[in-house]
Motif scaffolding. Structure first.
Motif, PDB file in Angstrom:
ATOM      1  N   ILE A 226       0.886  -1.903   0.027  1.00 42.14           N
ATOM      2  CA  ILE A 226      -0.110   0.383   0.067  1.00 42.14           C
ATOM      3  C   ILE A 226       0.906   1.257   0.381  1.00 42.14           C
ATOM      4  O   ILE A 226       0.697   2.279  -0.570  1.00 42.14           O
ATOM      5  CB  ILE A 226      -1.333   0.587   0.975  1.00 42.14           C
ATOM      6  N   LEU A 227       1.970   1.094   0.607  1.00 40.97           N
ATOM      7  CA  LEU A 227       2.590   2.489   0.729  1.00 40.97           C
ATOM      8  C   LEU A 227       3.596   2.321  -0.683  1.00 40.97           C
ATOM      9  O   LEU A 227       3.457   3.820  -0.573  1.00 40.97           O
ATOM     10  CB  LEU A 227       3.649   2.092   1.873  1.00 40.97           C
ATOM     11  N   ALA A 228       4.016   1.358  -0.969  1.00 40.78           N
ATOM     12  CA  ALA A 228       4.517   0.915  -1.955  1.00 40.78           C
ATOM     13  C   ALA A 228       3.687   2.681  -3.532  1.00 40.78           C
ATOM     14  O   ALA A 228       3.937   3.649  -4.122  1.00 40.78           O
ATOM     15  CB  ALA A 228       4.895   0.164  -3.187  1.00 40.78           C
ATOM     16  N   GLY A 229       2.379   1.845  -3.656  1.00 40.18           N
ATOM     17  CA  GLY A 229       1.355   3.215  -4.436  1.00 40.18           C
ATOM     18  C   GLY A 229       1.477   4.477  -4.263  1.00 40.18           C
ATOM     19  O   GLY A 229       0.784   4.833  -4.763  1.00 40.18           O
ATOM     20  N   LEU A 230       1.769   4.450  -2.754  1.00 37.96           N
ATOM     21  CA  LEU A 230       1.484   6.010  -2.642  1.00 37.96           C
ATOM     22  C   LEU A 230       2.522   6.920  -2.740  1.00 37.96           C
ATOM     23  O   LEU A 230       2.477   7.862  -2.949  1.00 37.96           O
ATOM     24  CB  LEU A 230       1.279   6.184  -0.294  1.00 37.96           C
ATOM     25  N   ILE A 231       4.007   6.587  -2.458  1.00 40.76           N
ATOM     26  CA  ILE A 231       4.656   6.969  -2.940  1.00 40.76           C
ATOM     27  C   ILE A 231       4.839   7.001  -4.544  1.00 40.76           C
ATOM     28  O   ILE A 231       5.282   7.876  -5.205  1.00 40.76           O
ATOM     29  CB  ILE A 231       5.884   5.992  -2.417  1.00 40.76           C
ATOM     30  N   TRP A 232       4.086   5.720  -5.025  1.00 42.20           N
ATOM     31  CA  TRP A 232       4.551   5.881  -7.120  1.00 42.20           C
ATOM     32  C   TRP A 232       3.240   7.938  -7.579  1.00 42.20           C
ATOM     33  O   TRP A 232       4.125   8.017  -8.534  1.00 42.20           O
ATOM     34  CB  TRP A 232       3.770   5.112  -7.395  1.00 42.20           C
ATOM     35  N   VAL A 233       2.821   7.437  -6.673  1.00 50.46           N
ATOM     36  CA  VAL A 233       1.649   8.797  -6.661  1.00 50.46           C
ATOM     37  C   VAL A 233       2.164  10.182  -6.501  1.00 50.46           C
ATOM     38  O   VAL A 233       2.231  11.072  -7.426  1.00 50.46           O
ATOM     39  CB  VAL A 233       0.418   9.009  -6.067  1.00 50.46           C
ATOM     40  N   ILE A 234       2.856  10.361  -5.386  1.00 47.46           N
ATOM     41  CA  ILE A 234       4.166  11.488  -5.799  1.00 47.46           C
ATOM     42  C   ILE A 234       5.005  11.618  -6.362  1.00 47.46           C
ATOM     43  O   ILE A 234       5.498  12.695  -7.039  1.00 47.46           O
ATOM     44  CB  ILE A 234       4.486  11.391  -3.760  1.00 47.46           C
ATOM     45  N   GLY A 235       5.377  10.783  -6.650  1.00 51.34           N
ATOM     46  CA  GLY A 235       6.403  10.526  -7.764  1.00 51.34           C
ATOM     47  C   GLY A 235       6.218  10.539  -9.389  1.00 51.34           C
ATOM     48  O   GLY A 235       6.345  11.937 -10.394  1.00 51.34           O
ATOM     49  N   SER A 236       4.494  10.296  -9.529  1.00 50.78           N
ATOM     50  CA  SER A 236       4.171  10.764 -11.077  1.00 50.78           C
ATOM     51  C   SER A 236       4.014  12.211 -11.002  1.00 50.78           C
ATOM     52  O   SER A 236       3.966  12.884 -12.082  1.00 50.78           O
ATOM     53  CB  SER A 236       2.931   9.777 -10.900  1.00 50.78           C
ATOM     54  N   ILE A 237       3.598  12.652  -9.568  1.00 48.59           N
ATOM     55  CA  ILE A 237       3.005  14.585  -9.632  1.00 48.59           C
ATOM     56  C   ILE A 237       3.705  14.992 -10.534  1.00 48.59           C
ATOM     57  O   ILE A 237       3.867  15.803 -10.936  1.00 48.59           O
ATOM     58  CB  ILE A 237       2.109  14.656  -8.423  1.00 48.59           C
ATOM     59  N   LEU A 238       4.981  14.902  -9.574  1.00 48.78           N
ATOM     60  CA  LEU A 238       6.639  15.148  -9.529  1.00 48.78           C
ATOM     61  C   LEU A 238       6.857  15.539 -11.000  1.00 48.78           C
ATOM     62  O   LEU A 238       7.906  16.338 -11.674  1.00 48.78           O
ATOM     63  CB  LEU A 238       7.337  14.502  -8.768  1.00 48.78           C
ATOM     64  N   GLN A 239       7.377  13.816 -12.106  1.00 53.35           N
ATOM     65  CA  GLN A 239       6.852  13.831 -13.037  1.00 53.35           C
ATOM     66  C   GLN A 239       6.522  14.647 -13.898  1.00 53.35           C
ATOM     67  O   GLN A 239       6.862  15.300 -14.664  1.00 53.35           O
ATOM     68  CB  GLN A 239       7.559  12.301 -13.234  1.00 53.35           C
TER      69      GLN A 239
END
Length: 515
Positions: free
Chosen positions: A85-98
């Protein structure tokens, strides 16, 4: 949120849903390979040359290396499910930055954050899958991780291809923004799935562990024979490991674990040195060197490769528990080495230095049949990986280790994958622009070296429970792995449950004598 027993009653649903975590890796590969020829991407980030482009691409596996190592702690402390679950949340943050990046620095930071997510999920998902599935289908379920990667590559690539017709920076920002949707689905959906029964038992939640096993393998019946068999195996293994003392990283150096850690790390290393992810990240460069001109034509030819990658993983998923791990790895490394030597030989014999899109590269020109031959050989290379090394490289490490060190050992093995992924992603563009066709000979040689290593040192693990794998590594066949038959370590229900009953009887007798 309590998991739904109704959903958890099907191990295929549980195991395949977690594979969305693997799909994030695939999304990232295409999110970069699909923009290498995008004029708006090139303009926004000041036309990165081979060195800077390698650094941008390599920033994701650099983050993944850190994320995979973090599983050594998070996998045991938080649990398998919360870590996903944590991995999915971190991915969202990374996608926003990209998606919002306006310069190379911001793009690199976004890719590093996304890499943390990919590292976490790529290490923890195979552990979770291996711990919730029956040995008879474990290879099939864990190999879905590779299939989800191929789907992520394919879906994102076609999104990139469709958006390439959009004028402006939206042509690459839209795909980078859309890739957060699967991560949101993953994090929310995992709340309705169970935790690993092995992790639950190890943390004092025995009744919950038994019920999860019953939901997964016994239609809710805790007295089911298969459920009791698995529960007693887990109980015996956990109690034995507890008797050995507290968990620590030093356990990786005890009781034959160094050999297993080495096998897990080396297989992940060979999966990268096979050259597959190079063909995924930089397929546009590969086909340019083959003499395929025109941005659209190159993108279409690349898409065929991604479709083949998805399609040829299906036979591996279906038959991985029948064919076995060793035969698949041995056949795959030989085939991949052959196709890479063929590509290198054709390019070396018929190519010359030329200029394509303002860059000096080794290119085949004026030989249409050779261009087609190189493209077909590249396709066959990808097919060879997809049906062999691809799924096994995730399945095998997840099977090797006892529960006490499984999270730590698998995360280290996966971190090895990302370490070599980082090095290759950074080094290959300069390599293609300097030694050109000789690059393929290097990776071909790696595949033949992997064949020799696997032949002598990798024992077969197909069809055994995670607890039965212990017997394999007690045989002592370090350099003669082919001597270990498929029956080694196999136990019956009566042997496991009866053994536990005998232990309880012995314990009662000892209490009577003491009294």
């Amino acid at each position: 949120m309590k998991y739904s027993a109704r959903i958890a009653s099907n191990p295929y649903i549980v195991g395949s849903f977690a594979c969305i975590g693997g799909g994030l890796f695939g999304l990232d590969i295409s999110s970069m390979s699909g923009v290498l020829a995008n004029q708006y991407y090139l303009r926004q980030f000041n036309h990165p040359a081979s060195g800077p482009q390698g650094a941008i691409t390599a920033s994701m596996p650099a983050g993944s290396f850190i994320g995979a190592l973090a599983v050594t702690y998070l996998g045991d402390r938080l649990g398998r499910k919360p870590t996903i679950i944590l991995a999915g949340l971190i991915w969202v943050i990374g996608s926003i930055l990209q998606c919002a990046s306006v310069n190379r620095g911001m793009l690199v930071v976004g890719r590093i954050v996304s890499g943390l997510s990919v590292g976490l999920s790529s290490a923890i998902v195979p552990i979770y899958q291996s711990e919730i599935t029956h040995p008879s289908i474990r290879g099939r379920i864990v190999s879905l991780q590779q299939w989800s990667i191929t789907w992520g590559i394919l879906i994102q690539y076609f999104i990139q291809f469709g958006c390439s017709y959009i004028e402006g920076v939206a042509s690459f920002r839209i795909p980078w923004g859309l890739q957060m949707i699967p991560a949101i689905v993953l994090s929310y959906g995992m709340m309705y799935f169970p935790e690993s029964p092995r992790w639950l038992y190890d943390h004092g939640r025995e009744e919950e562990a038994l019920q999860v096993l019953a939901d997964l393998h016994g239609r809710g019946d805790i007295k089911d024979e298969t459920v009791q068999f698995e529960f007693h195996e887990i109980k015996e293994q956990v109690e034995y490991e507890r008797s050995q003392g507290a968990k620590s990283y030093f356990d990786l150096l005890k009781d034959g674990n160094p050999r297993r850690v080495f096998l897990g790390m080396s297989l992940q290393m060979w999966s990268q040195l096979s050259g597959m992810n190079v063909m995924m990240y930089y397929i546009v460069y590969v086909f340019q060197g083959a003499g395929l001109t025109g941005t659209r034509g190159n993108l279409i030819a690349s898409s065929v490769q991604y479709v083949l990658n998805v399609a040829m993983t299906i036979p591996a998923i279906i038959y991985i528990d029948k064919w076995g791990r060793r035969p698949m790895l041995l056949a795959g490394t030989l085939l991949m080495g052959f196709w890479l030597f063929l590509v290198g030989g054709l390019q070396g014999s018929f190519g010359n230095w030329g200029v394509v899109d303002g860059n000096s590269i080794w290119v085949v020109s004026g030989h249409d049949s050779i261009t087609k031959g190189i493209i077909v050989s590249s396709y066959l290379f990808v097919c060879s990986f997809a049906v062999t090394m691809g799924p096994v490289s995730w399945t095998y490490p997840a099977e090797l280790f006892p529960l006490k060190v499984r999270s730590k050992a698998v995360s280290i093995a996966t971190a090895t994958n990302w370490l070599f992924n980082f090095c290759l992603a950074y080094a290959v563009p300069p390599g293609l622009s300097t030694i050109a066709w000789k690059t393929y000979f290097i990776f071909g040689t790696f595949n033949f070296a992997a064949f020799i290593h696997i032949l002598f040192m990798f024992p077969e693990t197909v069809g055994r429970s995670l607890e039965e794998v212990e017997e394999i590594f007690q045989q002592g066949h370090v350099f003669t792995a082919w001597r270990i038959g498929r029956d080694v370590g196999k136990k019956t229900v009566e042997e496991v449950v009866g053994h536990k009953s005998d232990k309880r009887s012995d314990s009662l007798e000892e209490e009577k004598v003491s009294a």
